[in-house]
Scaffold this motif. Structure first.
Motif, PDB file in Angstrom:
ATOM      1  N   ASN A 100       0.834  -1.202   0.000  1.00  0.00           N
ATOM      2  CA  ASN A 100       0.000   0.000   0.000  1.00  0.00           C
ATOM      3  C   ASN A 100       0.866   1.250   0.000  1.00  0.00           C
ATOM      4  OD1 ASN A 100      -2.251   1.599   0.099  1.00  0.00           O
ATOM      5  ND2 ASN A 100      -2.483   1.433   2.313  1.00  0.00           N
ATOM      6  N   LEU A 101       1.522   1.524  -1.139  1.00  0.00           N
ATOM      7  CA  LEU A 101       2.363   2.703  -1.279  1.00  0.00           C
ATOM      8  C   LEU A 101       1.537   3.865  -1.793  1.00  0.00           C
ATOM      9  CD1 LEU A 101       5.452   1.091  -2.992  1.00  0.00           C
ATOM     10  CD2 LEU A 101       5.309   1.842  -0.628  1.00  0.00           C
ATOM     11  N   ASP A 102       1.817   5.069  -1.297  1.00  0.00           N
ATOM     12  CA  ASP A 102       1.181   6.271  -1.805  1.00  0.00           C
ATOM     13  C   ASP A 102       1.912   6.687  -3.076  1.00  0.00           C
ATOM     14  OD1 ASP A 102       0.209   8.753  -2.348  1.00  0.00           O
ATOM     15  OD2 ASP A 102       0.749   9.653  -0.419  1.00  0.00           O
ATOM     16  N   GLN A 103       1.224   6.588  -4.210  1.00  0.00           N
ATOM     17  CA  GLN A 103       1.891   6.822  -5.479  1.00  0.00           C
ATOM     18  C   GLN A 103       1.405   8.087  -6.167  1.00  0.00           C
ATOM     19  OE1 GLN A 103       1.500   3.236  -7.793  1.00  0.00           O
ATOM     20  NE2 GLN A 103       1.879   1.993  -6.016  1.00  0.00           N
ATOM     21  N   GLY A 104       0.547   8.862  -5.548  1.00  0.00           N
ATOM     22  CA  GLY A 104       0.059  10.053  -6.182  1.00  0.00           C
ATOM     23  C   GLY A 104      -0.953   9.760  -7.274  1.00  0.00           C
ATOM     24  N   HIS A 105      -1.507   8.553  -7.308  1.00  0.00           N
ATOM     25  CA  HIS A 105      -2.511   8.204  -8.296  1.00  0.00           C
ATOM     26  C   HIS A 105      -3.892   8.623  -7.793  1.00  0.00           C
ATOM     27  CE1 HIS A 105       0.176   4.706  -9.924  1.00  0.00           C
ATOM     28  NE2 HIS A 105       0.665   5.906 -10.160  1.00  0.00           N
ATOM     29  N   ASP A 106      -4.855   8.532  -8.709  1.00  0.00           N
ATOM     30  CA  ASP A 106      -6.241   8.684  -8.310  1.00  0.00           C
ATOM     31  C   ASP A 106      -6.556   7.691  -7.204  1.00  0.00           C
ATOM     32  OD1 ASP A 106      -9.164   7.331  -9.028  1.00  0.00           O
ATOM     33  OD2 ASP A 106      -9.186   9.525  -8.973  1.00  0.00           O
TER      34      ASP A 106
ATOM     35  N   GLY B 188       5.570   3.192  -9.103  1.00  0.00           N
ATOM     36  CA  GLY B 188       4.947   4.473  -8.809  1.00  0.00           C
ATOM     37  C   GLY B 188       5.423   5.074  -7.506  1.00  0.00           C
ATOM     38  N   GLY B 189       5.699   4.236  -6.516  1.00  0.00           N
ATOM     39  CA  GLY B 189       6.133   4.733  -5.225  1.00  0.00           C
ATOM     40  C   GLY B 189       7.601   5.083  -5.146  1.00  0.00           C
ATOM     41  N   LEU B 190       8.386   4.679  -6.150  1.00  0.00           N
ATOM     42  CA  LEU B 190       9.841   4.875  -6.084  1.00  0.00           C
ATOM     43  C   LEU B 190      10.355   5.855  -7.132  1.00  0.00           C
ATOM     44  CD1 LEU B 190      10.992   1.169  -5.530  1.00  0.00           C
ATOM     45  CD2 LEU B 190      10.673   2.951  -3.816  1.00  0.00           C
ATOM     46  N   THR B 191       9.476   6.664  -7.676  1.00  0.00           N
ATOM     47  CA  THR B 191       9.865   7.572  -8.758  1.00  0.00           C
ATOM     48  C   THR B 191      11.050   8.455  -8.380  1.00  0.00           C
ATOM     49  OG1 THR B 191       7.597   7.601  -9.583  1.00  0.00           O
ATOM     50  CG2 THR B 191       9.036   9.398 -10.287  1.00  0.00           C
ATOM     51  N   GLN B 192      11.070   8.926  -7.140  1.00  0.00           N
ATOM     52  CA  GLN B 192      12.132   9.834  -6.707  1.00  0.00           C
ATOM     53  C   GLN B 192      13.369   9.108  -6.184  1.00  0.00           C
ATOM     54  OE1 GLN B 192      11.668  13.085  -7.277  1.00  0.00           O
ATOM     55  NE2 GLN B 192       9.662  12.553  -8.110  1.00  0.00           N
ATOM     56  N   GLU B 193      13.297   7.794  -6.094  1.00  0.00           N
ATOM     57  CA  GLU B 193      14.385   7.032  -5.471  1.00  0.00           C
ATOM     58  C   GLU B 193      15.302   6.345  -6.471  1.00  0.00           C
ATOM     59  OE1 GLU B 193      15.082   6.747  -2.185  1.00  0.00           O
ATOM     60  OE2 GLU B 193      13.500   8.187  -1.730  1.00  0.00           O
ATOM     61  N   LEU B 194      14.792   6.063  -7.669  1.00  0.00           N
ATOM     62  CA  LEU B 194      15.558   5.288  -8.636  1.00  0.00           C
ATOM     63  C   LEU B 194      16.161   6.181  -9.715  1.00  0.00           C
ATOM     64  CD1 LEU B 194      13.142   2.244  -9.131  1.00  0.00           C
ATOM     65  CD2 LEU B 194      15.141   2.384  -7.641  1.00  0.00           C
ATOM     66  N   THR B 195      17.209   5.672 -10.362  1.00  0.00           N
ATOM     67  CA  THR B 195      17.831   6.412 -11.453  1.00  0.00           C
ATOM     68  C   THR B 195      16.932   6.389 -12.683  1.00  0.00           C
ATOM     69  OG1 THR B 195      18.960   4.471 -12.366  1.00  0.00           O
ATOM     70  CG2 THR B 195      20.104   5.697 -10.614  1.00  0.00           C
ATOM     71  N   THR B 196      17.207   7.302 -13.597  1.00  0.00           N
ATOM     72  CA  THR B 196      16.458   7.343 -14.850  1.00  0.00           C
ATOM     73  C   THR B 196      16.571   6.021 -15.595  1.00  0.00           C
ATOM     74  OG1 THR B 196      16.832   9.722 -15.029  1.00  0.00           O
ATOM     75  CG2 THR B 196      16.219   8.559 -17.049  1.00  0.00           C
ATOM     76  N   GLU B 197      17.757   5.414 -15.553  1.00  0.00           N
ATOM     77  CA  GLU B 197      17.969   4.146 -16.252  1.00  0.00           C
ATOM     78  C   GLU B 197      17.148   3.019 -15.636  1.00  0.00           C
ATOM     79  OE1 GLU B 197      21.224   6.923 -16.980  1.00  0.00           O
ATOM     80  OE2 GLU B 197      20.342   6.139 -15.122  1.00  0.00           O
ATOM     81  N   ASP B 198      17.084   2.982 -14.287  1.00  0.00           N
ATOM     82  CA  ASP B 198      16.286   1.950 -13.623  1.00  0.00           C
ATOM     83  C   ASP B 198      14.800   2.145 -13.889  1.00  0.00           C
ATOM     84  OD1 ASP B 198      18.380   0.511 -12.606  1.00  0.00           O
ATOM     85  OD2 ASP B 198      18.260   1.341 -10.581  1.00  0.00           O
TER      86      ASP B 198
END
Length: 292
Positions: free
Chosen positions: A16-22, A247-257
């Motif tokens: 249950n990650l907060d992903q900023g989705h609807d 969706g929950g890791l957008t700010q944590e991973l590299t562009t390549e990942d």
């Protein structure tokens, strides 16, 4: 996680990650994962209910943080004379649970209660068995919850705490070939999030149960390692789970990942995770059985 709020409590799953989705779409995604988790791991859940050291077949069971009913339905099958009170914060999960119980011909043996267990404790009667699967670590004050369960249980009753070792792994360690270690980096980022927002995740519940007045009668680790080959449900389970994880890791991973994940999650792509024949489901669950 730098941008995410803590997962909502008592939903019986770590996805249950907060992903900023609807919100409704996010809730639908979580419901799908819970249903797939129940389908893919049904044999393992049944093995846990079969192992429980009950003294006599319980007539009243409480499922705390029931989600969409994986534990509730397994317990109803394991104990055919029992009725289950299923508790969750999510009205949508409880509605889905009632639908599944009805489809299985078990609706008359299920009562649902919508409640936040960090607030006022609902009236749950005097159950002989309380089941809490992947929900205790979500509690703001789990020691308080343990004491409350102790006081709620009938004398001699059993409390079963089931906890996940972590987010399931699906990909081979060297996949995808151009981004080796991708899944492990996702897990490391998720672990950092959990360390910040859910400090009780991964706890040893044995000493906590003893401190709350229980006698721990058993502890067991269930190791899951399914496939390959895998079922169609495993593919959908991996797709849904990794979609929420991405969706929950957008700010944590590299562009390549992120790009590598997107290739896996694109169902129209030849690289889609649904087209892979090397998927597995690898995880562990630990269960503690404690007597009042």
């Amino acid at each position: 996680m730098t941008h995410a709020s803590p997962p909502a409590p008592h939903t019986a799953h770590d996805h249950n990650l907060d992903q900023g989705h609807d919100h409704d779409a996010d809730a639908d995604g979580q419901t799908e994962i819970l249903d797939l988790d129940a389908e893919v791991l049904a044999e393992h859940i049944a093995s846990i209910t079969a192992w429980l050291p009950v003294k006599a077949s319980p007539r009243h069971i409480v499922d705390l943080g029931c989600g969409t009913g994986a534990g509730t339905l397994a317990l109803l099958k394991r104990f055919p004379e029992a009725e289950v009170t299923a508790v969750d914060t999510s009205a949508g999960h409880l509605h889905r649970l009632r639908d599944k119980a009805g489809a299985a011909g078990l609706a008359d043996r299920v009562r649902t209660v919508q409640a936040d267990l960090d607030g006022a404790w609902p009236e749950l009667g005097r159950p002989e068995l309380v089941w809490a699967s992947a929900s205790m670590h979500h509690m703001a004050d789990p020691d308080r919850t343990l004491r409350q369960v102790h006081d709620t249980l009938a004398p001699g009753g059993l409390f079963a705490v089931v906890e996940l070792a972590g987010f399931p792994r699906f990909l081979p360690e060297d996949a995808p070939a151009d981004r080796p270690g991708l899944e492990e980096r996702c897990h490391a980022a998720l672990d950092r999030h959990h360390a910040e927002h859910m400090p009780h995740r991964g706890a040893d519940w044995g000493p906590k149960l003893t401190a709350a007045g229980f006698t721990v009668e058993g502890e067991r680790v269930i190791t899951v390692n399914l496939g390959p080959p895998h079922t169609e449900a495993v593919g959908r389970y991996a797709l849904s789970s990794l979609t929420r994880l991405r969706g929950g890791l957008t700010q944590e991973l590299t562009t390549e990942d992120l790009a590598a994940l997107d290739r896996l999650l694109d169902t129209e792509s030849p690289h889609s995770i649904l087209r892979r024949d090397d998927l597995t489901v690898r995880t562990e669950r630990t269960v503690w059985a404690a007597r009042r």
